[in-house]
Design a protein around this motif. Structure first.
Motif, PDB file in Angstrom:
ATOM      1  N   THR A  16      67.596  30.225 -35.226  1.00 43.25           N
ATOM      2  CA  THR A  16      66.215  30.677 -35.032  1.00 43.25           C
ATOM      3  C   THR A  16      65.562  31.061 -36.354  1.00 43.25           C
ATOM      4  OG1 THR A  16      66.880  31.590 -32.891  1.00 43.25           O
ATOM      5  CG2 THR A  16      64.760  32.329 -33.792  1.00 43.25           C
ATOM      6  N   LEU A  17      66.281  31.850 -37.142  1.00 44.44           N
ATOM      7  CA  LEU A  17      65.673  32.414 -38.357  1.00 44.44           C
ATOM      8  C   LEU A  17      65.365  31.353 -39.412  1.00 44.44           C
ATOM      9  CD1 LEU A  17      67.403  35.885 -38.772  1.00 44.44           C
ATOM     10  CD2 LEU A  17      65.244  35.282 -37.665  1.00 44.44           C
ATOM     11  N   PHE A  18      65.971  30.176 -39.274  1.00 41.89           N
ATOM     12  CA  PHE A  18      65.643  29.087 -40.188  1.00 41.89           C
ATOM     13  C   PHE A  18      64.174  28.682 -40.026  1.00 41.89           C
ATOM     14  CE2 PHE A  18      65.691  24.694 -41.755  1.00 41.89           C
ATOM     15  CZ  PHE A  18      66.302  24.903 -42.979  1.00 41.89           C
ATOM     16  N   TYR A  19      63.613  28.985 -38.865  1.00 38.57           N
ATOM     17  CA  TYR A  19      62.234  28.592 -38.561  1.00 38.57           C
ATOM     18  C   TYR A  19      61.242  29.756 -38.700  1.00 38.57           C
ATOM     19  CZ  TYR A  19      64.394  24.369 -36.854  1.00 38.57           C
ATOM     20  OH  TYR A  19      65.109  23.211 -36.781  1.00 38.57           O
ATOM     21  N   VAL A  20      61.745  30.913 -39.159  1.00 39.28           N
ATOM     22  CA  VAL A  20      60.923  32.128 -39.202  1.00 39.28           C
ATOM     23  C   VAL A  20      60.748  32.619 -40.631  1.00 39.28           C
ATOM     24  CG1 VAL A  20      60.855  34.554 -38.488  1.00 39.28           C
ATOM     25  CG2 VAL A  20      61.633  32.803 -36.870  1.00 39.28           C
ATOM     26  N   GLU A  21      59.518  33.037 -40.950  1.00 44.21           N
ATOM     27  CA  GLU A  21      59.259  33.600 -42.268  1.00 44.21           C
ATOM     28  C   GLU A  21      58.579  34.959 -42.155  1.00 44.21           C
ATOM     29  OE1 GLU A  21      56.987  30.713 -44.455  1.00 44.21           O
ATOM     30  OE2 GLU A  21      58.789  29.554 -44.929  1.00 44.21           O
ATOM     31  N   GLN A  22      58.606  35.700 -43.246  1.00 41.17           N
ATOM     32  CA  GLN A  22      57.870  36.970 -43.319  1.00 41.17           C
ATOM     33  C   GLN A  22      56.418  36.729 -42.898  1.00 41.17           C
ATOM     34  OE1 GLN A  22      58.615  40.262 -44.830  1.00 41.17           O
ATOM     35  NE2 GLN A  22      60.721  39.710 -44.333  1.00 41.17           N
ATOM     36  N   GLY A  23      55.896  37.629 -42.108  1.00 44.82           N
ATOM     37  CA  GLY A  23      54.496  37.529 -41.696  1.00 44.82           C
ATOM     38  C   GLY A  23      54.280  36.769 -40.396  1.00 44.82           C
ATOM     39  N   ASP A  24      55.321  36.130 -39.892  1.00 47.84           N
ATOM     40  CA  ASP A  24      55.197  35.327 -38.667  1.00 47.84           C
ATOM     41  C   ASP A  24      55.050  36.189 -37.412  1.00 47.84           C
ATOM     42  OD1 ASP A  24      55.422  32.986 -40.047  1.00 47.84           O
ATOM     43  OD2 ASP A  24      57.374  32.391 -39.221  1.00 47.84           O
ATOM     44  N   ALA A  94      53.239  31.612 -32.208  1.00 47.98           N
ATOM     45  CA  ALA A  94      54.558  32.106 -32.615  1.00 47.98           C
ATOM     46  C   ALA A  94      55.395  31.025 -33.299  1.00 47.98           C
ATOM     47  CB  ALA A  94      55.320  32.635 -31.393  1.00 47.98           C
ATOM     48  N   SER A  95      56.223  31.438 -34.263  1.00 44.06           N
ATOM     49  CA  SER A  95      57.125  30.473 -34.890  1.00 44.06           C
ATOM     50  C   SER A  95      58.448  30.395 -34.132  1.00 44.06           C
ATOM     51  CB  SER A  95      57.376  30.832 -36.356  1.00 44.06           C
ATOM     52  OG  SER A  95      57.915  32.120 -36.471  1.00 44.06           O
ATOM     53  N   ALA A  96      58.738  31.406 -33.319  1.00 47.23           N
ATOM     54  CA  ALA A  96      59.997  31.375 -32.569  1.00 47.23           C
ATOM     55  C   ALA A  96      59.933  32.237 -31.319  1.00 47.23           C
ATOM     56  CB  ALA A  96      61.150  31.856 -33.448  1.00 47.23           C
ATOM     57  N   ALA A  97      60.695  31.828 -30.311  1.00 48.75           N
ATOM     58  CA  ALA A  97      60.897  32.635 -29.108  1.00 48.75           C
ATOM     59  C   ALA A  97      62.372  32.568 -28.755  1.00 48.75           C
ATOM     60  CB  ALA A  97      60.053  32.105 -27.950  1.00 48.75           C
ATOM     61  N   VAL A  98      63.000  33.720 -28.535  1.00 52.43           N
ATOM     62  CA  VAL A  98      64.428  33.718 -28.196  1.00 52.43           C
ATOM     63  C   VAL A  98      64.670  34.271 -26.798  1.00 52.43           C
ATOM     64  CG1 VAL A  98      65.045  33.954 -30.654  1.00 52.43           C
ATOM     65  CG2 VAL A  98      65.005  35.981 -29.206  1.00 52.43           C
ATOM     66  N   PHE A  99      65.567  33.598 -26.091  1.00 57.66           N
ATOM     67  CA  PHE A  99      65.986  34.010 -24.747  1.00 57.66           C
ATOM     68  C   PHE A  99      67.487  34.253 -24.771  1.00 57.66           C
ATOM     69  CE2 PHE A  99      62.429  32.780 -21.848  1.00 57.66           C
ATOM     70  CZ  PHE A  99      61.599  32.165 -22.776  1.00 57.66           C
ATOM     71  N   ASN A 100      67.898  35.386 -24.239  1.00 59.84           N
ATOM     72  CA  ASN A 100      69.318  35.658 -24.079  1.00 59.84           C
ATOM     73  C   ASN A 100      69.507  35.894 -22.588  1.00 59.84           C
ATOM     74  OD1 ASN A 100      71.974  36.373 -24.371  1.00 59.84           O
ATOM     75  ND2 ASN A 100      71.619  37.746 -26.092  1.00 59.84           N
ATOM     76  N   LEU A 101      69.984  34.873 -21.883  1.00 58.29           N
ATOM     77  CA  LEU A 101      70.003  34.925 -20.415  1.00 58.29           C
ATOM     78  C   LEU A 101      71.167  35.764 -19.890  1.00 58.29           C
ATOM     79  CD1 LEU A 101      68.926  31.244 -19.739  1.00 58.29           C
ATOM     80  CD2 LEU A 101      67.505  33.282 -19.951  1.00 58.29           C
ATOM     81  N   GLY A 102      71.267  35.826 -18.569  1.00 57.00           N
ATOM     82  CA  GLY A 102      72.333  36.621 -17.969  1.00 57.00           C
ATOM     83  C   GLY A 102      71.894  38.056 -17.767  1.00 57.00           C
ATOM     84  N   TYR A 103      72.865  38.949 -17.674  1.00 52.32           N
ATOM     85  CA  TYR A 103      72.546  40.347 -17.351  1.00 52.32           C
ATOM     86  C   TYR A 103      72.627  41.247 -18.582  1.00 52.32           C
ATOM     87  CZ  TYR A 103      77.605  39.870 -16.656  1.00 52.32           C
ATOM     88  OH  TYR A 103      78.920  39.561 -16.804  1.00 52.32           O
ATOM     89  N   LEU A 104      72.075  42.421 -18.461  1.00 48.72           N
ATOM     90  CA  LEU A 104      72.084  43.405 -19.535  1.00 48.72           C
ATOM     91  C   LEU A 104      73.517  43.908 -19.765  1.00 48.72           C
ATOM     92  CD1 LEU A 104      70.303  45.289 -21.381  1.00 48.72           C
ATOM     93  CD2 LEU A 104      70.283  46.899 -19.475  1.00 48.72           C
ATOM     94  N   PRO A 105      74.039  43.796 -21.005  1.00 47.75           N
ATOM     95  CA  PRO A 105      75.400  44.288 -21.248  1.00 47.75           C
ATOM     96  C   PRO A 105      75.487  45.772 -20.889  1.00 47.75           C
ATOM     97  CG  PRO A 105      74.564  43.077 -23.159  1.00 47.75           C
ATOM     98  CD  PRO A 105      73.410  43.268 -22.217  1.00 47.75           C
TER      99      PRO A 105
END
Lengths: 189, 189
Positions: A16-24, A94-105
């Motif tokens: 993900t962070l490869f696609y993200v820069e400061q200010g994004d 947005a330059s990125a959106a992250v999903f972490n599926l499943g349940y809350l640890p």
């Protein structure tokens, strides 16, 4: 020395962070314990903005606390489903959106993401990201709903328009106990 | 602005270079047209070293020319199979080894890598890399030998010791015409 990463969630963040820069502008679709939210907040810096969502109050509290302890003031937290991200995040911003599926640890395991809502959320995320942006999804198939969700999400991703999107699925070949896997989609135009 | 990468070979190099720093020793197991060799040579810089292999004379000539044109003097070229890399590269010395399987673009399509030799080469590469290093493999299944090779290589990777290696397979979900796919293996200890 070495940047060795073997934890799937860290690998997903690295990609993900490869696609993200400061200010994004970026999106954390599923705050959970706030780990990803913090990583994104640090990556975009004070001049950037993170929109972070979670349907569970507990996740919002945990994330809020973690951000406070790390002095992050560039995150907007929403105690809402990622399905509604379009109401808050401008289209194509947005330059990125992250999903972490499943349940809350450590949380209630009966509250888990579900395929229909997940695909709706992914559609919203593809709208929210700009050309050149990425949507990253960590999938778990160690529980039955997770398996169903994964199959449906992958079938959906297979049908994405080839000219507009590039969908990649990374699965772990030699790990035990159903390691999480990663789907990422970049927007080509 | 954007680091958008949708070409599989570039994606493989992006993943590889996350594990490579200036001054490192690295391996290009399959020079081909020299594109990867040049990227690796630039990534390790004058203080680093690239060991590059190819069984085809034509590939060595193309690579040699490309390196000369770019002023690279940190590459040792071997007109030999990657199977023999252990005779040249000290054990545990490299931070990365890259394989681009299949045939030489524009070359003789009957000369292609073959599963048995490929797995032997991958074993040699896992010996040559240090802890924290990576082996990256671009696989093609658009031709029959490529399909056989891919299946055997993946079956081999599935059996790698979990404690020592982390093997990830990335396949392209929504692309046409058999896009190449990526296997990468990191060495955890």
């Amino acid at each position: 020395m070495s940047n060795l990463i073997t934890k799937t969630t860290e690998l997903a963040m690295q990609i993900t962070l490869f696609y993200v820069e400061q200010g994004d502008t970026v999106i954390d679709a599923t705050c959970g314990t706030g780990h990803d939210t913090l990583a994104l907040a640090e990556a975009v810096g004070d001049g950037g903005r993170v929109y972070a969502f979670d349907i569970q109050k507990e996740a919002i509290s945990l994330t809020s606390e973690l951000l406070k302890n790390n002095g992050c003031t560039n995150v907007e937290l929403f105690n809402e489903s990622f399905v509604y991200m379009g109401e808050h995040v401008p289209e194509g911003s947005a330059s990125a959106a992250v999903f972490n599926l499943g349940y809350l640890p450590g949380g209630d395991h009966s509250i888990t993401t579900e395929a229909g809502a997940t695909i709706e959320g992914l559609r919203a995320a593809l709208k929210a990201i700009r050309t050149g942006g990425i949507v990253t999804v960590v999938l778990y198939d160690g529980h039955e709903e997770g398996r169903r969700e994964k199959e449906r999400v992958l079938r959906w991703a297979e049908k994405l328009d080839t000219k507009t999107y590039h969908a990649v699925f990374a699965n772990m070949l030699n790990q035990n106990n159903y390691p999480p896997e990663i789907l990422w989609i970049t927007k080509k135009r």
